[in-house]
Design a protein around this motif. Sequence first.
Motif, mmCIF file in Angstrom:
data_model
loop_
_atom_site.group_PDB
_atom_site.id
_atom_site.type_symbol
_atom_site.label_atom_id
_atom_site.label_comp_id
_atom_site.label_asym_id
_atom_site.label_seq_id
_atom_site.Cartn_x
_atom_site.Cartn_y
_atom_site.Cartn_z
ATOM 1 N N PHE A 95 -0.219 -3.084 0.623
ATOM 2 C CA PHE A 95 -0.005 -4.418 0.260
ATOM 3 C C PHE A 95 -1.440 -5.270 0.240
ATOM 4 N N GLU A 96 -1.682 -6.061 -0.500
ATOM 5 C CA GLU A 96 -2.845 -7.059 -0.284
ATOM 6 C C GLU A 96 -2.386 -8.145 0.497
ATOM 7 N N VAL A 175 5.889 -10.660 -1.099
ATOM 8 C CA VAL A 175 6.036 -9.162 -0.858
ATOM 9 C C VAL A 175 7.472 -8.828 -0.813
ATOM 10 N N HIS A 192 3.785 -12.523 -9.944
ATOM 11 C CA HIS A 192 2.538 -11.977 -9.269
ATOM 12 C C HIS A 192 3.102 -11.448 -7.578
ATOM 13 N N GLN A 194 4.023 -8.773 -4.938
ATOM 14 C CA GLN A 194 3.951 -7.492 -4.668
ATOM 15 C C GLN A 194 5.286 -6.782 -4.294
ATOM 16 N N VAL A 229 2.755 0.279 -4.528
ATOM 17 C CA VAL A 229 2.962 -1.393 -4.600
ATOM 18 C C VAL A 229 2.458 -1.783 -5.682
ATOM 19 N N TYR A 230 3.250 -2.550 -6.596
ATOM 20 C CA TYR A 230 2.451 -2.972 -7.482
ATOM 21 C C TYR A 230 2.818 -4.752 -7.764
ATOM 22 N N HIS A 231 2.169 -5.175 -8.735
ATOM 23 C CA HIS A 231 2.497 -6.724 -9.036
ATOM 24 C C HIS A 231 3.963 -6.564 -10.027
#
Length: 250
Positions: A95-96, A175, A192, A194, A229-231
Amino acid sequence: MFLLDAPITRRRQVARGMFVLGLEAPEIASSVRAGQFVNLGWAGGPLLRRPFSVYRADGDHIEVVLKAVGAGTAQLLGMELGDRVSCLGPLGRGFELAGRSAVLVSGGLGVAPMPLVVRDARTSGMEVTWVHGARTAAELCAEAEGDTLIWATDDGSQGFHGTAVAAAPDGDVVVACGPNRMLAAVAERWPHAQVAVETYMGCGTGVCLGCAVPLRRGGYDRACKEGPVYHAADIDWSALPSHLAYAVGA
Ligand SMILES: Cc1cc2nc3c(=O)[nH]c(=O)nc-3n(C[C@H](O)[C@H](O)[C@H](O)COP(=O)(O)OP(=O)(O)OC[C@H]3O[C@@H](n4cnc5c(N)ncnc54)[C@H](O)[C@@H]3O)c2cc1C
Ligand code: FES
């Protein structure tokens, strides 16, 4: 990426049927980021390794959390302290975490990456709200934490009566981890967000293409390499195979 022969060092129960296993894996413990996973194999185990998110990391140890859902997970939970597991990781893209606030949404075993998300979000100075849901109170993981903690149960036996997605507030960063049908609902509300997706996996290192994830822009990529992990909006949720346990409609 490290390949370690890791002894099992801890075991504790955190919900009905849900257990944490600790592994001595110093190189992975010191480098893992929230959302990354390890691929575990063991003598007498299944042909293919089994992927697990890293749940916690401290000192020389990592932890994973799991339930017995099939032969592999049942074998892992049947192992003794001191038994050794081949541990490949850390794998995948995590994750960002940047912004003022993070909202964590987890369903059932979707707790798995969240303690590291809490750790990394706090390191980034973010305020953390964790919304954890399960079918019933006994299946809620006892170790959820955060500046704000919200429980949700499908049967109303603890906290909000309904889903974790419905119970969650908005935040700078959302998240989520849980069944893919929950993540599809996350995608509707927070494109948007994650999300850490569930797929079958083989190698875990980008070689076998066993973890293909259908993308909205067309084509596929590899959950083990470009993910997990994706948007949320980047995944074509309706194209996830419908006959598999992790299908949106399952
Ligand atoms: C990146 C990633 C991280 C994961 N992290 C965790 C974790 O932290 N804790 C955890 O308990 N599980 C996690 N999983 C799922 C876990 O890997 C599977 O549940 C496990 O491989 C099942 O192995 P088994 O031999 O026990 O079951 P099998 O006999 O292989 O299958 C039993 C049942 O589980 C289903 N299943 C198998 N693999 C998956 C999968 N990957 N996703 C969804 N359903 C599956 C099967 O369709 C079947 O219904 C993760 C999966 C991925 C891809
Ligand atoms: S699991 Fe082999 S390419 Fe992803």
